[in-house]
Design a protein around this motif. Structure first.
Motif, PDB file in Angstrom:
ATOM      1  N   PRO A  46     -52.687  37.780   0.439  1.00 54.63           N
ATOM      2  CA  PRO A  46     -51.352  38.295   0.740  1.00 54.63           C
ATOM      3  C   PRO A  46     -51.405  39.640   1.473  1.00 54.63           C
ATOM      4  N   PHE A  47     -52.600  40.213   1.601  1.00 55.39           N
ATOM      5  CA  PHE A  47     -52.751  41.517   2.252  1.00 55.39           C
ATOM      6  C   PHE A  47     -53.314  41.340   3.654  1.00 55.39           C
ATOM      7  N   LYS A  48     -52.718  42.060   4.591  1.00 57.56           N
ATOM      8  CA  LYS A  48     -53.170  41.984   5.973  1.00 57.56           C
ATOM      9  C   LYS A  48     -54.514  42.689   6.119  1.00 57.56           C
ATOM     10  N   PRO A  49     -55.342  42.254   7.065  1.00 57.11           N
ATOM     11  CA  PRO A  49     -56.590  42.984   7.327  1.00 57.11           C
ATOM     12  C   PRO A  49     -56.275  44.412   7.784  1.00 57.11           C
ATOM     13  N   LEU A  50     -57.177  45.328   7.479  1.00 57.73           N
ATOM     14  CA  LEU A  50     -56.997  46.720   7.901  1.00 57.73           C
ATOM     15  C   LEU A  50     -57.040  46.813   9.420  1.00 57.73           C
ATOM     16  N   GLN A  51     -56.174  47.634   9.974  1.00 57.92           N
ATOM     17  CA  GLN A  51     -56.173  47.902  11.406  1.00 57.92           C
ATOM     18  C   GLN A  51     -56.839  49.258  11.631  1.00 57.92           C
ATOM     19  N   GLU A  52     -57.678  49.338  12.644  1.00 55.09           N
ATOM     20  CA  GLU A  52     -58.316  50.618  12.933  1.00 55.09           C
ATOM     21  C   GLU A  52     -57.245  51.640  13.292  1.00 55.09           C
ATOM     22  N   GLN A  53     -57.465  52.882  12.826  1.00 53.32           N
ATOM     23  CA  GLN A  53     -56.528  53.967  13.071  1.00 53.32           C
ATOM     24  C   GLN A  53     -57.276  55.164  13.634  1.00 53.32           C
ATOM     25  N   GLU A  54     -56.635  55.872  14.526  1.00 51.83           N
ATOM     26  CA  GLU A  54     -57.240  57.075  15.093  1.00 51.83           C
ATOM     27  C   GLU A  54     -57.451  58.105  13.983  1.00 51.83           C
ATOM     28  N   VAL A  68     -59.500  57.852  11.531  1.00 55.30           N
ATOM     29  CA  VAL A  68     -59.953  57.200  10.304  1.00 55.30           C
ATOM     30  C   VAL A  68     -61.265  56.485  10.615  1.00 55.30           C
ATOM     31  N   LEU A  69     -62.257  56.711   9.776  1.00 56.42           N
ATOM     32  CA  LEU A  69     -63.573  56.119   9.974  1.00 56.42           C
ATOM     33  C   LEU A  69     -63.474  54.601  10.042  1.00 56.42           C
ATOM     34  N   SER A  70     -64.111  54.032  11.019  1.00 59.61           N
ATOM     35  CA  SER A  70     -64.038  52.597  11.268  1.00 59.61           C
ATOM     36  C   SER A  70     -65.044  51.834  10.397  1.00 59.61           C
ATOM     37  N   TRP A  71     -64.568  50.761   9.767  1.00 60.12           N
ATOM     38  CA  TRP A  71     -65.477  49.900   9.005  1.00 60.12           C
ATOM     39  C   TRP A  71     -66.454  49.196   9.935  1.00 60.12           C
ATOM     40  N   SER A  72     -66.068  48.968  11.174  1.00 57.79           N
ATOM     41  CA  SER A  72     -67.008  48.333  12.101  1.00 57.79           C
ATOM     42  C   SER A  72     -68.197  49.254  12.366  1.00 57.79           C
ATOM     43  N   LEU A  73     -67.970  50.562  12.388  1.00 56.59           N
ATOM     44  CA  LEU A  73     -69.091  51.497  12.536  1.00 56.59           C
ATOM     45  C   LEU A  73     -69.956  51.497  11.278  1.00 56.59           C
ATOM     46  N   LEU A  74     -69.321  51.591  10.112  1.00 54.49           N
ATOM     47  CA  LEU A  74     -70.084  51.600   8.865  1.00 54.49           C
ATOM     48  C   LEU A  74     -70.887  50.314   8.680  1.00 54.49           C
ATOM     49  N   ARG A 133     -62.193  60.567   6.886  1.00 53.78           N
ATOM     50  CA  ARG A 133     -61.080  59.803   6.305  1.00 53.78           C
ATOM     51  C   ARG A 133     -61.442  58.340   6.409  1.00 53.78           C
ATOM     52  N   VAL A 134     -61.194  57.611   5.328  1.00 53.20           N
ATOM     53  CA  VAL A 134     -61.501  56.182   5.332  1.00 53.20           C
ATOM     54  C   VAL A 134     -60.391  55.443   4.590  1.00 53.20           C
ATOM     55  N   GLN A 135     -60.061  54.269   5.090  1.00 52.47           N
ATOM     56  CA  GLN A 135     -59.042  53.436   4.455  1.00 52.47           C
ATOM     57  C   GLN A 135     -59.715  52.225   3.841  1.00 52.47           C
ATOM     58  N   GLY A 136     -59.110  51.683   2.816  1.00 52.02           N
ATOM     59  CA  GLY A 136     -59.671  50.483   2.211  1.00 52.02           C
ATOM     60  C   GLY A 136     -58.909  50.076   0.969  1.00 52.02           C
ATOM     61  N   VAL A 187     -58.331  57.754   1.945  1.00 58.10           N
ATOM     62  CA  VAL A 187     -59.012  58.796   1.180  1.00 58.10           C
ATOM     63  C   VAL A 187     -59.799  59.676   2.144  1.00 58.10           C
ATOM     64  N   GLU A 188     -59.780  60.970   1.875  1.00 58.83           N
ATOM     65  CA  GLU A 188     -60.575  61.918   2.650  1.00 58.83           C
ATOM     66  C   GLU A 188     -61.587  62.573   1.713  1.00 58.83           C
ATOM     67  N   GLY A 189     -62.818  62.764   2.198  1.00 61.18           N
ATOM     68  CA  GLY A 189     -63.851  63.404   1.395  1.00 61.18           C
ATOM     69  C   GLY A 189     -65.127  63.552   2.182  1.00 61.18           C
ATOM     70  N   VAL A 190     -66.167  64.012   1.497  1.00 59.37           N
ATOM     71  CA  VAL A 190     -67.469  64.239   2.123  1.00 59.37           C
ATOM     72  C   VAL A 190     -68.319  62.974   1.949  1.00 59.37           C
ATOM     73  N   LEU A 191     -68.720  62.408   3.068  1.00 53.06           N
ATOM     74  CA  LEU A 191     -69.475  61.153   3.069  1.00 53.06           C
ATOM     75  C   LEU A 191     -70.972  61.415   2.912  1.00 53.06           C
ATOM     76  N   ALA A 192     -71.613  60.645   2.072  1.00 51.88           N
ATOM     77  CA  ALA A 192     -73.069  60.650   1.958  1.00 51.88           C
ATOM     78  C   ALA A 192     -73.564  59.300   2.452  1.00 51.88           C
ATOM     79  N   VAL A 193     -74.486  59.307   3.386  1.00 56.26           N
ATOM     80  CA  VAL A 193     -75.126  58.090   3.885  1.00 56.26           C
ATOM     81  C   VAL A 193     -76.406  57.942   3.069  1.00 56.26           C
ATOM     82  N   LEU A 194     -76.502  56.865   2.295  1.00 54.40           N
ATOM     83  CA  LEU A 194     -77.553  56.701   1.294  1.00 54.40           C
ATOM     84  C   LEU A 194     -78.655  55.776   1.794  1.00 54.40           C
ATOM     85  N   SER A 195     -79.822  56.317   1.991  1.00 51.16           N
ATOM     86  CA  SER A 195     -80.918  55.487   2.494  1.00 51.16           C
ATOM     87  C   SER A 195     -81.759  54.890   1.375  1.00 51.16           C
TER      88      SER A 195
END
Length: 177
Positions: A49-57, A59-65, A94-97, A149-157
């Motif tokens: 029932p929920f639409k897919p997220l649309q990329e927003q200026e 806001v961090l893109s899920w396609s990049l992640l 900033r990331v949406q989800g 949500v906005e916050g400090v992102l950690a990229v975890l290797s």
């Protein structure tokens, strides 16, 4: 340092690793061919029932992640992040989800943010490239609708639980689709 509740983490890690090594995600075999790990942020069920997220200026893109690729080791996945993703480490984003609560109650300070809504209460909706562990400063009201949500992102290797991303000092913002 463990960030997820002790009950959730081993199950999440085992699910992510077994799915990666098997090349499929449980519960989705009926809906689509088995996805290739590192090839997308998750599967959005067309019956949702929920639409897919649309990329927003701004806001961090899920396609990049989700552009991360992985190499399977005997006991874990080794993420290989493109330079654009590595550059986000320790940056405020900033990331949406969609929220996946990790605590009881209608207000969450610790949750997973997913690129796609959950279609099954027993399934993880995305692989590690489609999830972000979030720790927020203030409780965020649980919602089935997308959140920003906005916050400090950690990229975890080398996360012990197989997660690729963590957001600290999170703050909920007004979501505008």
């Amino acid at each position: 340092m463990n960030h997820l509740p002790s009950i959730c983490l081993p199950a999440l890690r085992a699910l992510l690793l077994s799915c990666a090594l098997a090349g499929s995600w449980p519960g989705l075999a009926w809906a689509q061919p088995a996805p290739v790990l590192g090839q997308g942020p998750g599967y959005h069920d067309p019956r949702s029932p929920f639409k897919p997220l649309q990329e927003q200026e701004g806001v961090l893109s899920w396609s990049l992640l989700s552009s991360v690729t992985t190499k399977a080791d005997k006991t874990r996945l080794i993420p290989i992040f493109p330079a654009a993703v590595r550059a986000l480490d320790k940056k405020t984003v900033r990331v949406q989800g969609f929220m996946m609560p990790l605590e009881p109650g209608d207000k969450q300070r610790h949750f997973l943010l997913s690129s796609v809504p959950t279609s099954c209460s027993f399934c993880v909706p995305a692989g590690p490239e489609g999830l972000i562990e979030v720790r927020s400063k203030q409780p965020v009201r649980y919602s089935l609708e997308p959140v920003l949500v906005e916050g400090v992102l950690a990229v975890l290797s080398d996360d012990a639980y197989g997660l690729f991303y963590r957001l600290a000092e999170g703050q909920a913002l007004a979501y505008k689709p």
